[in-house]
Write an enzyme that holds these catalytic residues in place. Structure first.
Site, PDB file in Angstrom:
ATOM      1  N   ARG A  18       0.808  -1.220   0.000  1.00 41.01           N
ATOM      2  CA  ARG A  18       0.000   0.000   0.000  1.00 41.01           C
ATOM      3  C   ARG A  18       0.840   1.267   0.000  1.00 41.01           C
ATOM      4  NH1 ARG A  18      -4.187  -0.690   4.783  1.00 41.01           N
ATOM      5  NH2 ARG A  18      -2.617  -2.152   5.588  1.00 41.01           N
ATOM      6  N   GLN A  74      12.203 -14.775   6.399  1.00 38.79           N
ATOM      7  CA  GLN A  74      10.903 -15.440   6.342  1.00 38.79           C
ATOM      8  C   GLN A  74      10.609 -15.674   4.865  1.00 38.79           C
ATOM      9  OE1 GLN A  74       7.554 -13.059   7.551  1.00 38.79           O
ATOM     10  NE2 GLN A  74       6.171 -14.812   7.718  1.00 38.79           N
ATOM     11  N   ASN A 230       1.395   1.919   7.132  1.00 33.86           N
ATOM     12  CA  ASN A 230       1.013   1.061   6.011  1.00 33.86           C
ATOM     13  C   ASN A 230       0.832   1.829   4.710  1.00 33.86           C
ATOM     14  OD1 ASN A 230       0.721  -1.558   7.421  1.00 33.86           O
ATOM     15  ND2 ASN A 230      -0.851  -0.461   8.567  1.00 33.86           N
ATOM     16  N   ASN A 372      36.053  26.086  -6.591  1.00 34.93           N
ATOM     17  CA  ASN A 372      36.732  24.940  -5.989  1.00 34.93           C
ATOM     18  C   ASN A 372      36.787  23.708  -6.883  1.00 34.93           C
ATOM     19  OD1 ASN A 372      33.917  24.784  -5.751  1.00 34.93           O
ATOM     20  ND2 ASN A 372      34.043  23.363  -4.044  1.00 34.93           N
TER      21      ASN A 372
END
Length: 465
Positions: A18, A74, A230, A372
């Site tokens: 989501r 997992q 979420n 620089n």
């Protein structure tokens, strides 16, 4: 809190679909760092003996971000119970309590974790302690069913399975648990995925523990600390809460924020006492601000150190490596990068100072830049103490401007200037008396002729100016 061995399992394998992002959900930043790092910092302050993070098979980015904390994979993402089962491989032989938390819930307070662990260890030493909360709208949250006589947790009932009476319960399940590590393996072994989703639900531990004759308990946390991220909307909500906490901490520490809601702080911003910060100031990582500093509105500060009583802004940008010593001044539309502005020095207007030193008491005029970068490498500019750099000067590095030296306005300096010397590079001035009046007259005549030719249909000709 009673000392006891404690491990934490951080569930972080969710895909976060989501969020609609290629970035893993728990890697989205809150106050300048991934949300999972906020949670891990809290766990460290609880002084966990072991921490293990559960990630998915395609989430090496998370593993890199949390290192050296160990991660387990997992592989099939079969629910929260399956994730905790995966984590147990990293906790073999562990004796103590196991805390289960979520990587997308970054605002959980240390005091709340202490309360969960204290309840787990207090008589009658419940096997499972669940963290509950009372949201304004219980909605789809699971409900905690409490025994009205002894106050123990009887069950967790999902909203879709709850009776009308149970849906009236205001105490909801946050998902966080503290479990007796001695019984956790046997409870996990009995989890079933006989449900519509085919997943192993960690919430089933309560029913299993009670079946085995163990008691279960609950403690209550605040809704704001338990917001799970979420969606991008959730992310913005949590960011707002984190910013409010950081602003409050800064003000309680002695800083004045003139318009607090517009000041954006980073998780590691350090602000001293008697600091005044104007509206719309943004701090990125690595900013340190000393006592008595004034930061005016619309400044962007990241990776910079500002010493006592310096003044910055408005509309200044301090990039990583910028160091402002005490009583220095950096003004409007000035950018400082990897450079030191020493005590009492001033860079007040429309300048870029990169890879440089501006010596104590030096003054850098408006529009000055240190050149620089040559397209391949960086080089440094050194401006000595008490030097004066005239407006619109270009200092081509590597170059040194000596102490007390003076660079005339509009100069391009590509070689070292000795102490107390004057350096000027400027084309000779040519003055034509009366030339301006003659020029204007000539231009008026040309304009008039062009108008006549256009009216007559003859194309106007340019004058080549």
């Amino acid at each position: 809190m009673t000392k006891n061995k404690t491990a934490a399992i951080v569930l972080a394998a969710g895909l976060g679909t989501r969020m609609k992002s290629t970035l893993p959900k728990v890697m989205h930043p809150i106050a300048g760092r991934p949300m999972i790092r906020h949670l891990l910092d809290t766990l460290r302050r609880v002084e966990m003996d072991r921490i293990v993070v559960v990630v998915g098979p395609d989430q090496q980015e998370i593993a890199d971000a949390v290192a050296p904390i160990p991660c387990v994979v997992q592989h099939e993402r079969l629910g929260t119970g399956d994730a905790v089962k995966a984590a147990m491989s990293a906790l073999k032989g562990f004796q103590g309590d196991v805390l289960v938390v979520f990587g997308d819930t970054p605002l959980i307070a240390r005091e709340t974790i202490f309360a969960m662990l204290e309840r787990r260890r207090a008589a009658p030493r419940p096997a499972v302690v669940v963290l509950g909360f009372e949201p304004d709208d219980p909605g789809a949250y699971g409900r905690l069913v409490i025994d009205p006589e002894d106050g123990r947790l009887e069950a967790i009932v999902e909203a879709k399975d709850a009776t009308a009476e149970q849906r009236d319960i205001g105490l909801c399940n946050s998902g966080l648990m503290a479990v007796d590590g001695a019984v956790l393996p046997q409870l996990l072994s009995r989890l079933s995925n006989s449900n519509a989703k085919g997943e192993y639900y960690l919430t089933d531990l309560v029913a299993l523990a009670r079946e085995d004759g163990f008691s279960c308990a609950w403690v209550e946390g605040e809704e704001q600390e338990l917001i799970g991220v979420n969606t991008r909307v959730d992310l913005a909500m949590v960011e707002t809460l984190a910013q409010d906490a950081l602003r409050t901490r800064a003000m309680e520490g002695g800083a004045t924020l003139l318009d607090p809601s517009t000041v954006w702080l980073c998780h590691d911003t350090k602000i001293g006492r008697d600091v005044t910060i104007g509206p719309s100031v943004f701090f990125g990582p690595g900013a340190r601000v000393g006592d008595g500093v004034v930061i005016k509105g619309f400044c962007h500060i990241e990776g910079a150190h500002i010493a006592e009583n310096a003044t910055v802004g408005p509309f200044a940008r301090l990039r990583p490596g910028a160091v402002l010593d005490e009583d220095s001044h950096v003004g409007n539309f000035v950018e400082i990068k990897n450079a030191t502005v020493e005590s009492g020095a001033k860079v007040n207007h429309l300048s870029y100072i990169g890879d440089a030193r501006v010596g104590a008491g030096a003054n850098v005029g408006a529009g000055t830049i240190t050149c620089n970068y040559n397209g391949f490498t960086k080089a440094r500019t050194d401006i000595g103490a008490g030097a004066f750099i005239g407006s619109n000067s270009a200092l081509v590095a590597p170059v040194r401007i000596g102490a007390g030296a003076l660079v005339g306005a509009g100069s391009t300096i590509g070689e070292d200037v000795p102490d107390d010397a004057i350096a000027v590079t400027r084309a000779a001035v040519k003055i034509v008396p009366g030339g301006a009046a003659r020029y204007r007259e000539r231009q008026r005549d040309l304009k008039a002729r062009a108008g006549e030719e256009t009216t007559s249909g003859t194309p106007a000709k340019g004058n080549g100016a």
